[in-house]
Design an enzyme around this catalytic site. Structure first.
Site, PDB file in Angstrom:
ATOM      1  N   ARG A 197      90.145 -30.191  11.915  1.00 57.59           N
ATOM      2  CA  ARG A 197      91.420 -28.875  12.584  1.00 57.59           C
ATOM      3  C   ARG A 197      92.250 -30.406  13.295  1.00 57.59           C
ATOM      4  O   ARG A 197      92.666 -30.901  13.925  1.00 57.59           O
ATOM      5  CB  ARG A 197      90.341 -29.226  14.538  1.00 57.59           C
ATOM      6  N   ASP A 205      85.927 -22.410  24.180  1.00 59.25           N
ATOM      7  CA  ASP A 205      87.026 -23.280  23.216  1.00 59.25           C
ATOM      8  C   ASP A 205      88.461 -23.779  23.223  1.00 59.25           C
ATOM      9  O   ASP A 205      88.675 -23.574  22.099  1.00 59.25           O
ATOM     10  CB  ASP A 205      86.373 -23.181  22.587  1.00 59.25           C
ATOM     11  N   GLU A 225      76.501 -25.212  16.483  1.00 62.64           N
ATOM     12  CA  GLU A 225      77.411 -24.992  15.438  1.00 62.64           C
ATOM     13  C   GLU A 225      76.701 -24.902  14.281  1.00 62.64           C
ATOM     14  O   GLU A 225      77.258 -26.006  13.137  1.00 62.64           O
ATOM     15  CB  GLU A 225      78.840 -25.276  15.552  1.00 62.64           C
ATOM     16  N   GLU A 243     100.943 -18.639  25.033  1.00 61.78           N
ATOM     17  CA  GLU A 243     100.435 -17.948  26.054  1.00 61.78           C
ATOM     18  C   GLU A 243     101.001 -17.001  26.063  1.00 61.78           C
ATOM     19  O   GLU A 243     100.734 -15.643  25.819  1.00 61.78           O
ATOM     20  CB  GLU A 243     100.413 -18.577  27.370  1.00 61.78           C
ATOM     21  N   TRP A 253      79.262 -15.460  17.751  1.00 57.91           N
ATOM     22  CA  TRP A 253      80.144 -16.605  18.658  1.00 57.91           C
ATOM     23  C   TRP A 253      80.881 -16.317  19.937  1.00 57.91           C
ATOM     24  O   TRP A 253      80.793 -17.195  20.623  1.00 57.91           O
ATOM     25  CB  TRP A 253      81.803 -17.089  17.834  1.00 57.91           C
ATOM     26  N   GLU A 294      94.680 -27.198  17.836  1.00 61.13           N
ATOM     27  CA  GLU A 294      93.590 -26.209  16.991  1.00 61.13           C
ATOM     28  C   GLU A 294      93.722 -24.904  17.730  1.00 61.13           C
ATOM     29  O   GLU A 294      94.218 -23.438  16.401  1.00 61.13           O
ATOM     30  CB  GLU A 294      91.968 -26.695  17.680  1.00 61.13           C
TER      31      GLU A 294
END
Length: 835
Positions: free
Chosen positions: A173, A375, A296, A521, A552, A403
């Protein structure tokens, strides 16, 4: 009140590559009055060259020379009149006598006094004295000659950055090039860039840096590499910055050869004790360890049915004799969840794993908690874990590297997002409980606390891949020191330091930056639905379908009639009940849940009416169009600054903003088309799926090209693109123009796939009007894609093309490698039309 010198026009200096960031010390036009306000000497109260106070003297000398062209001599340990005197409070007493008016300073705090004959910059420690020096230089570089006398103390003791650098030199990232620390499994020999990074971090009062990825490689612990860590620490130390290390929990087995990595096994404890001794032998002031475990796929204590506190305390006991701390990440969750089970919810994980362990962690353990429950999404509520640990120190984890937020190829000033979290009141025990006070340790009376940010600078001269993205690193440091600061005030300090004092430059970049997060956004994901990016691949371009039907847990639960996560206690996953009563009641009730988090907490029909009166689906359509329209203005606003910013940085930023204009439309169309196709509900404004100025590539006359169905379908206009029939021959797509004669901007949507650099040329009646190369992997910062998808979709525009009805438009694509010169559509845009 601060008083700044502002200029209507300053012109620009020689080209700059961004390496100095906000520490440019650029020359300012100023009359003799400026020089009369400056001291005549610099005095440092420590003559040791590796000390932060000595470094402060060098910074002052270079800064005053650069900004005002005034060379001041540096002397040591002698008080002189008309001097800038830098040192600690104790050093000042020893050399200069009694200190008047200086209040009691906290650790790392400083006193800055410019009112007397001397400028006093006095720190509680040498690190604080260096911070005060950068504060003084920041004032002068902004043309601020205010007479001030004040103390500044940190909100919290932990002000760390994390680098997700891998031993092979890649950065997970990271969008600013390879690692400044590692290459080919070892620490690099040349640490020049590390020293430059240290200057930047010290100037924003960062006191520790974890240099390697949380998905850690145990080979960092080899004697050779630990020697290298020692060299890195030697570079950071004069800037008051300590080094920390991420550890791989299974290292005793994978690297040490033990049969186990059980944290309660005596041989494992002894092994980690020996490693810790080796580390501190090389780095006596190491800050501590950062641990990611049971997350993860990373190994952790659950392998042996041990608790997370068992794991954290193992390391805490080893570093405590050396004064170190352990940052234990709360990012622990099951990534094999079953979406068909209505109560499954990844957002519950942090509280589920850590709440019952409160009080079981050693006092030098700090739980590092991501700002939201998932996240680093474009909007999340504060992590509920902040309100559930009363006996355990905490730090908030933020992310400077973008990210999920455009990966530095999109302008997104993130500080306003962070402020929504830091300023949130969680009302623990019905009392004011701001997140910023909780993580600083003030609300629950904890001695440790603060913040960590994932930064991931690289060897690119812009550090992060984009000049404008550096505002986020600067803002992080400022908020880590004082989270009550205003995001726009911070931004404007950064602009003046980075681009100078021109009023138009200040106003324009302020407006663009403050609009950037709301716009992103709008065109990526709103109403709390998260960033609708591809979570299974690069986390960059649009792919809303990827959110669901996987383990996930970043789900939207979108179907034909409804959307959103039901996180209520009454009917859903129960997540809302993890908050204190007042906040839980607000989120439990759909009527009191803010619309900007509606779909985070509630599963509703697309016809559900918002406070605005719009339906959810119409809000989606409108917001995605509105956000993309705002993104179009960034380029024109920036172009108004031509001649006011040096050409190198002006052209670099312009290139990125031009790209963002096009990619925001890719986002807009992908998201709107996906939900339009899923629901069958039309856009009331009749925009979605209706593009009267476009010519689809598959509808053109093709020679050497063939149709290609794009996946996901919505990543192509009409779901189909064209690619050359082979990678060895050019393709041609041509058509007769059936639009009225006039002046148009000609926009071409194509795909720039990693693995080749195709070439395209555009002709009008056999007259070439433009050409380009598919080299975005070399010119932009985001993760490239090997597929035709929302990541690789890109748009180029040729302005002011004179077109007559009946003209022949032709595009010739020459493939290269795996990239088959793909094309999606051409748009002929009249003035003022965005498409």
């Amino acid at each position: 009140m601060r008083t700044f010198l502002l200029f209507a026009s300053l012109g620009f200096a020689a080209a700059e590559d961004g390496l100095n960031g906000w520490l440019r010390y650029a020359s300012l036009p100023c009359s003799g009055q400026c020089h009369s306000n400056l001291p005549s000497n610099i005095v440092t109260l420590n003559a040791t060259e590796k000390s932060p106070v000595y470094v402060a003297g060098t910074e002052l000398q270079n800064g005053l020379k650069g900004v005002y062209g005034k060379h001041l001599k540096v002397t040591h340990n002698k008080c002189k009149k008309s001097s800038v005197i830098v040192g600690t409070v104790d050093q000042y007493r020893d050399v200069c006598g009694a200190v008047e008016d200086v209040p009691e300073l906290e650790e790392d705090g400083f006193w800055l006094d410019t009112k007397g004959k001397n400028v006093q910059i006095l720190g509680q420690n040498e690190r604080g004295a260096l911070y005060g020096t950068y504060e003084y230089l920041s004032m002068l570089a902004q043309g601020n000659f205010s007479k001030v006398a004040y103390a500044s103390n940190p909100s919290a003791p932990i002000r760390w950055v994390n680098q997700w650098d891998n031993m092979d030199g890649r950065i997970e990232r990271g969008y600013g090039g390879p690692s400044i620390f590692f290459k080919d499994g070892q620490i690099v020999d040349d640490l020049t860039r590390v020293a430059e990074y240290a200057r930047l971090l010290a100037s924003i009062r960062i006191n520790a840096v974890v240099i390697n990825n949380v998905n850690a490689n145990a080979t960092l612990l080899t004697p050779t590499n630990l020697d290298g860590v020692g060299r890195i620490a030697d570079v950071f130390r004069p800037y008051g910055i300590q080094v920390g290390l991420s550890l791989n929990f299974a290292s005793p087995k994978t690297y040490g050869g033990l049969p186990t990595f059980d944290p309660l096994d005596a041989s494992v404890i002894e092994w980690w004790s020996d490693i810790t001794d080796q580390v501190y032998d090389r780095v006596p002031d190491m800050a501590g360890y950062l641990i990611k475990a049971d997350s993860e796929g990373e190994p952790g204590p659950q392998t042996y049915n041990r608790s997370l506190s068992d794991a954290a305390n193992l390391f805490a006991k080893e570093v405590k004799p050396y004064g170190g701390i352990v940052m234990y990440r709360a990012f622990v969750y099951d990534h094999h969840l079953d979406e068909s089970v209505w109560t499954h919810d990844r957002a519950n994980a942090a509280v589920d794993f850590f709440k019952d362990l409160d009080g079981e962690f050693d006092d030098n353990v700090v739980i590092q908690i991501k700002y939201g429950p998932i996240d680093f999404q474009v909007r999340e509520p504060p992590s509920a874990l902040f309100a559930n640990l009363f006996k355990t120190s905490m730090a908030i984890e933020l992310q400077v590297t973008q990210e999920y937020l455009g990966q530095q190829s999109h302008l997104v000033y993130v500080a306003p997002l962070w402020k929504t979290i830091l300023d949130a009141d969680l009302r623990v025990d019905n009392q004011p409980s701001l997140v910023r006070d909780i993580v600083a340790g003030k609300r629950f009376n904890r001695k440790l606390g603060g913040s960590a940010a994932v930064v991931n600078v690289g060897t690119n001269t812009t550090w992060l891949g984009s000049h404008l993205s550096m505002s986020n690193l600067y803002a992080y440091g400022r908020l880590a020191w004082n989270p009550a600061d205003d995001a726009q005030d911070i931004l404007q300090d950064w602009i003046r330091l980075t681009f100078g004092l021109d009023r138009k430059v200040l106003d324009t970049i302020t407006r663009m930056s403050m609009e950037s997060w709301p716009a992103y956004e709008q065109y990526s994901g709103n109403l709390g639905i998260q960033t609708l990016t591809d979570i299974l691949y690069t986390h960059y371009g649009p792919n809303p379908a990827s959110q669901d039907n996987n383990g996930w847990g970043q789900w939207t639960r979108a179907n034909r009639t409804s959307i959103g996560m039901d996180r209520t206690v009454a009917h859903g996953t129960g997540f809302s009940g993890q908050y204190p009563d007042e906040v839980a009641a607000m989120y439990e009730n759909i009527e009191t849940t803010p619309d900007n988090l509606l779909l985070w907490f509630h599963h509703v029909k697309y016809s559900h009416r918002l406070d605005s009166g719009k339906t959810v689906i119409q809000h989606f359509y409108d917001e995605h169009y509105s956000g993309a329209e705002t993104a179009q203005t960034f380029l024109t606003q920036w172009e108004s600054l031509r001649g006011k910013i040096d050409p190198e940085r002006y052209n670099h930023v312009r290139h990125f903003l031009d790209y963002q204009c096009g990619h925001s439309i890719v986002w807009r169309d992908s998201i709107n088309n996906f939900y339009h196709n899923l629901t069958g509900i039309p856009d009331e404004a009749k925009r979605v799926g209706h593009h009267p100025w476009r010519i689809e590539a598959e509808d053109m006359k093709l020679e050497g090209y063939k149709n290609y169905t794009v996946s996901p379908h919505e990543a192509a206009s009409g779901s189909v693109a064209i690619v050359t029939a082979s990678n060895g021959a050019a393709g041609t797509a041509s058509t007769k123009i059936n639009f009225p004669s006039g002046i148009y901007d000609l926009a071409v949507n194509y795909y720039d796939v990693y693995g080749g650099q195709s070439q395209w040329k555009v002709y009008l009646n056999n007259r070439k009007i433009g050409e380009w190369v598919g080299d975005s992997e070399d010119t932009f910062s985001h993760t490239p894609s090997i597929y035709l998808d929302g990541h690789s979709a890109i748009r180029i525009k040729f302005r002011g093309v004179k077109v007559r009805k009946g003209d022949t438009l032709k595009i010739v694509g020459v493939p290269d490698g795996n990239e088959l010169a793909p094309l999606d559509y051409v748009a002929l845009l009249p003035a003022g039309i965005v498409d």
